[in-house]
Design an enzyme around this catalytic site. Structure first.
Site, PDB file in Angstrom:
ATOM      1  N   SER A  55     -63.576  28.528   7.256  1.00 27.20           N
ATOM      2  CA  SER A  55     -62.388  29.305   7.191  1.00 27.20           C
ATOM      3  C   SER A  55     -62.508  30.292   8.201  1.00 27.20           C
ATOM      4  O   SER A  55     -62.657  31.452   8.073  1.00 27.20           O
ATOM      5  CB  SER A  55     -62.344  29.887   5.774  1.00 27.20           C
ATOM      6  N   HIS A  87     -64.814  25.903   0.495  1.00 29.28           N
ATOM      7  CA  HIS A  87     -66.165  25.791   0.536  1.00 29.28           C
ATOM      8  C   HIS A  87     -66.524  25.109  -0.954  1.00 29.28           C
ATOM      9  O   HIS A  87     -67.827  24.663  -0.917  1.00 29.28           O
ATOM     10  CB  HIS A  87     -66.863  27.145   0.523  1.00 29.28           C
ATOM     11  N   GLN A  97     -62.142  32.073  -2.605  1.00 31.71           N
ATOM     12  CA  GLN A  97     -63.631  31.282  -1.835  1.00 31.71           C
ATOM     13  C   GLN A  97     -64.693  31.854  -2.361  1.00 31.71           C
ATOM     14  O   GLN A  97     -65.685  31.028  -2.318  1.00 31.71           O
ATOM     15  CB  GLN A  97     -63.299  31.511  -0.109  1.00 31.71           C
ATOM     16  N   GLU A  98     -64.781  33.205  -2.620  1.00 36.83           N
ATOM     17  CA  GLU A  98     -66.490  33.620  -3.032  1.00 36.83           C
ATOM     18  C   GLU A  98     -66.394  34.653  -4.027  1.00 36.83           C
ATOM     19  O   GLU A  98     -65.392  35.681  -4.004  1.00 36.83           O
ATOM     20  CB  GLU A  98     -67.136  34.356  -1.599  1.00 36.83           C
ATOM     21  N   GLU A 146     -72.003  27.331   0.148  1.00 34.89           N
ATOM     22  CA  GLU A 146     -72.798  28.631   0.209  1.00 34.89           C
ATOM     23  C   GLU A 146     -73.848  28.606  -1.074  1.00 34.89           C
ATOM     24  O   GLU A 146     -74.192  29.496  -1.176  1.00 34.89           O
ATOM     25  CB  GLU A 146     -72.024  29.701   0.415  1.00 34.89           C
ATOM     26  N   ASP A 153     -64.285  37.374  -1.680  1.00 34.96           N
ATOM     27  CA  ASP A 153     -63.782  37.097  -0.854  1.00 34.96           C
ATOM     28  C   ASP A 153     -62.506  36.012  -0.937  1.00 34.96           C
ATOM     29  O   ASP A 153     -62.631  35.004  -1.216  1.00 34.96           O
ATOM     30  CB  ASP A 153     -64.737  36.405   0.380  1.00 34.96           C
ATOM     31  N   GLU A 166     -62.539  40.977   0.205  1.00 32.03           N
ATOM     32  CA  GLU A 166     -62.417  40.638   1.522  1.00 32.03           C
ATOM     33  C   GLU A 166     -61.411  39.810   1.761  1.00 32.03           C
ATOM     34  O   GLU A 166     -60.811  39.043   0.986  1.00 32.03           O
ATOM     35  CB  GLU A 166     -63.644  40.058   1.636  1.00 32.03           C
ATOM     36  N   ASP A 192     -62.313  40.368   7.582  1.00 34.34           N
ATOM     37  CA  ASP A 192     -63.067  39.358   8.224  1.00 34.34           C
ATOM     38  C   ASP A 192     -62.333  38.568   9.292  1.00 34.34           C
ATOM     39  O   ASP A 192     -62.401  38.819  10.574  1.00 34.34           O
ATOM     40  CB  ASP A 192     -63.604  38.302   7.124  1.00 34.34           C
ATOM     41  N   LYS A 212     -69.754  38.892  12.186  1.00 34.57           N
ATOM     42  CA  LYS A 212     -70.455  37.715  12.310  1.00 34.57           C
ATOM     43  C   LYS A 212     -70.593  37.407  13.734  1.00 34.57           C
ATOM     44  O   LYS A 212     -69.844  37.474  14.582  1.00 34.57           O
ATOM     45  CB  LYS A 212     -69.628  36.804  11.629  1.00 34.57           C
ATOM     46  N   HIS A 232     -73.312  35.813   6.867  1.00 34.37           N
ATOM     47  CA  HIS A 232     -73.415  34.576   7.228  1.00 34.37           C
ATOM     48  C   HIS A 232     -72.325  33.597   7.363  1.00 34.37           C
ATOM     49  O   HIS A 232     -71.368  34.281   7.647  1.00 34.37           O
ATOM     50  CB  HIS A 232     -74.261  33.799   6.190  1.00 34.37           C
ATOM     51  N   ARG A 233     -72.545  32.438   7.919  1.00 31.67           N
ATOM     52  CA  ARG A 233     -71.155  31.512   7.967  1.00 31.67           C
ATOM     53  C   ARG A 233     -71.295  30.350   6.869  1.00 31.67           C
ATOM     54  O   ARG A 233     -72.718  30.235   6.395  1.00 31.67           O
ATOM     55  CB  ARG A 233     -71.089  30.859   9.329  1.00 31.67           C
ATOM     56  N   SER A 234     -70.417  29.728   6.376  1.00 29.03           N
ATOM     57  CA  SER A 234     -70.487  28.721   5.473  1.00 29.03           C
ATOM     58  C   SER A 234     -71.585  27.414   6.005  1.00 29.03           C
ATOM     59  O   SER A 234     -72.188  26.791   5.102  1.00 29.03           O
ATOM     60  CB  SER A 234     -69.189  28.027   5.063  1.00 29.03           C
ATOM     61  N   LYS A 275     -74.072  39.625   3.257  1.00 29.90           N
ATOM     62  CA  LYS A 275     -73.661  38.708   2.677  1.00 29.90           C
ATOM     63  C   LYS A 275     -74.038  37.158   3.053  1.00 29.90           C
ATOM     64  O   LYS A 275     -73.735  36.932   4.242  1.00 29.90           O
ATOM     65  CB  LYS A 275     -71.988  38.676   2.410  1.00 29.90           C
TER      66      LYS A 275
HETATM   67  P1  PGA Z   1     -66.586  30.783   6.795  1.00 33.14           P
HETATM   68  O1  PGA Z   1     -66.474  31.598   5.410  1.00 33.14           O
HETATM   69  O2  PGA Z   1     -68.167  30.910   7.177  1.00 33.14           O
HETATM   70  O3  PGA Z   1     -66.452  29.306   6.435  1.00 33.14           O
HETATM   71  O4  PGA Z   1     -65.696  31.217   7.701  1.00 33.14           O
HETATM   72  C1  PGA Z   1     -67.287  32.845   5.253  1.00 33.14           C
HETATM   73  C2  PGA Z   1     -66.255  33.951   5.176  1.00 33.14           C
HETATM   74  O5  PGA Z   1     -64.908  33.725   5.238  1.00 33.14           O
HETATM   75  O6  PGA Z   1     -66.421  34.853   5.012  1.00 33.14           O
HETATM   76 ZN    ZN Z   2     -64.804  35.912   4.679  1.00 27.32          ZN
END
Ligand code: PGA
Ligand code: ZN
Length: 430
Positions: free
Chosen positions: A45, A158, A166-167, A208, A245, A288, A315, A340, A368-370, A391
């Protein structure tokens, strides 16, 4: 803390990330024989203005996702350009990379190539100085163990068939140490699994490591996480708070935000309303990307309305890029920046963005990243910055746990000097 060792060899290779997609690994060898690797993660994402991750596009290999061109750039262009530079001159190394690339978003060399090289140089220099990476990057003051934001439910892209958002994260704000924070999180993650088993709901996990249950609403996901906290014997809000998130850019359809689990679309104002409502009903300390990544005006309004109550983390809006952050600070958008390294492509630029944020009273969440790798550098980065937040996904799956395990080691190594960020990480300074 300096080393006179200089860069002797830079070797790029194509390896795999946690989704089985190719990624760049760089090994740097110094003339004193110090050697280190760095492996680059990859997002799904992604923000619109992230630095370019160079993919080959040759559909005969990995569906076009190969990174042989980025690897060739490391071996044929970056290596010769860095040869002979002092390994601990990170600023100079990164300036050479930026100049060699010559574009605004690393589109020539690829940010996967530049970050791999930049980070491997930092790691090799730390080796040569006989210092752990957090100490090499952050100096003697680096000693704050970050509060982990542990993703226990994955949704959006994810986690197919899971929540829209997403999270859903646990934030063990009330733990006395990082080690205890991790235990709070793990025990709650396991309690959540038990609850899902009892409800005959899937316990499969997403990219994740968070569970991906098919629930009737996003609110049901929050309720379930709350139940898990209590089942594990913790007090929501006292011991463990929550973070979300939204990754809202991915929810944007025809001019509104579609939450298909709720069966309705939301305007930007209604998304702000949702954050407010959930902030009143749940111990929510951080949201987020609750709006899409080009809605600067929306973020300014959201921050005015809710910024004194909760952390608003940008982000996709900031993509770890200093000029975007500067614009956000000027317009009053968010009060936290997600950091990131692969969004911007060098260690120096990453540190500059984070330090600018901290100087402006924003908080920083290292993330981190996914698509992750075994590389644990972000754990050291979070301690180096003393920023108090990381995170790194669920407390499960090797590539996620590697970061948390590294933090356990750092905490032990710091001994009495270690300080766990806990709730203080979410006390707003702006
Ligand atoms: P991504 O997602 O690593 O797939 O971009 C993580 C996030 O959005 O924080
Ligand atoms: Zn994010």
């Amino acid at each position: 803390m300096a080393t006179s060792a200089s860069i002797a060899r830079v070797i790029g290779e194509e390896v795999l990330d946690s989704r089985g997609n190719p990624t760049v690994q760089v090994t740097v060898v110094l003339d004193d024989d110090s050697l280190a690797h760095a492996t680059v993660p990859s997002g799904a994402s992604t923000g619109e203005s992230e630095a370019i991750e160079l993919r080959d596009g040759d559909r005969q290999r990995y569906g076009g996702k190969g990174v042989l061109n980025a690897v060739r750039h490391v071996n044929e262009l970056i290596g010769p350009a860095l040869m002979g530079l002092l390994a601990d001159d990170q600023w100079r190394i990164d300036a050479v990379l930026i100049e060699l690339d010559g574009t605004d978003f690393k589109s020539r060399l690829g940010a996967n190539a530049t970050l791999g090289a930049s980070l491997a140089c930092a790691r090799a220099a730390a080796q040569a100085c006989r210092l752990p990476l957090f100490r090499y990057l952050g100096g003697d003051e680096a000693r704050v163990l970050p509060t982990p934001m542990l993703t226990v439910m994955d949704g959006g892209i994810h986690g197919n068939d899971g929540p829209d958002l997403q999270e859903f994260m646990l934030v063990p704000v009330g733990a006395p140490t990082f080690r205890e924070a991790l235990r709070f999180g793990v025990e709650t993650y396991h309690a959540l699994r038990d609850l899902l088993v009892e409800r005959h709901t899937s316990t499969n996990v997403g990219d994740e490591g968070g569970f991906v249950p098919a629930l009737s609403s996003n609110r049901a996901a929050l309720d379930l996480v709350m139940q898990a906290i209590e089942r594990a014997g913790y007090r929501p809000g006292e011991d463990i708070s929550l973070a979300i998130d939204f990754a809202a850019t991915g929810l944007w359809r025809d001019g509104r935000y579609r939450l298909s689990r709720e069966g309705r679309d939301y305007s930007a104002d209604e998304m702000v309303g949702l954050c407010r409502e959930w902030g009143e009903q749940y111990p929510l300390v951080s949201v987020e990307d609750p709006l899409r990544d080009n809605d600067w005006g929306g973020y300014a309004q959201l921050t005015r309305e809710l910024g004194d109550r909760m952390q608003i983390a940008g982000d996709d809006l900031f993509v770890s890029n200093r000029p975007f952050l500067v614009k956000g600070i000027a317009q009053g958008c968010c009060n936290c920046v997600v950091i990131k390294p692969n969004q911007v492509g060098t260690v120096t630029e990453t540190l500059n963005t984070a330090r600018m944020a901290l100087a402006a009273g924003y908080s920083c969440m290292v993330a981190h990243r996914s698509g992750e790798t075994e590389d644990t550098s972000i754990a050291d980065l979070a301690v180096a910055l003393n920023c108090g937040q990381i995170k790194a996904g669920a407390p499960a799956r090797g590539e996620r746990v590697a970061k948390y395990n590294r933090l356990l080691t750092i905490e032990a190594r710091l001994g009495e000097r270690a300080q766990y960020a806990g709730r203080a990480a979410f006390q707003r300074r702006r």
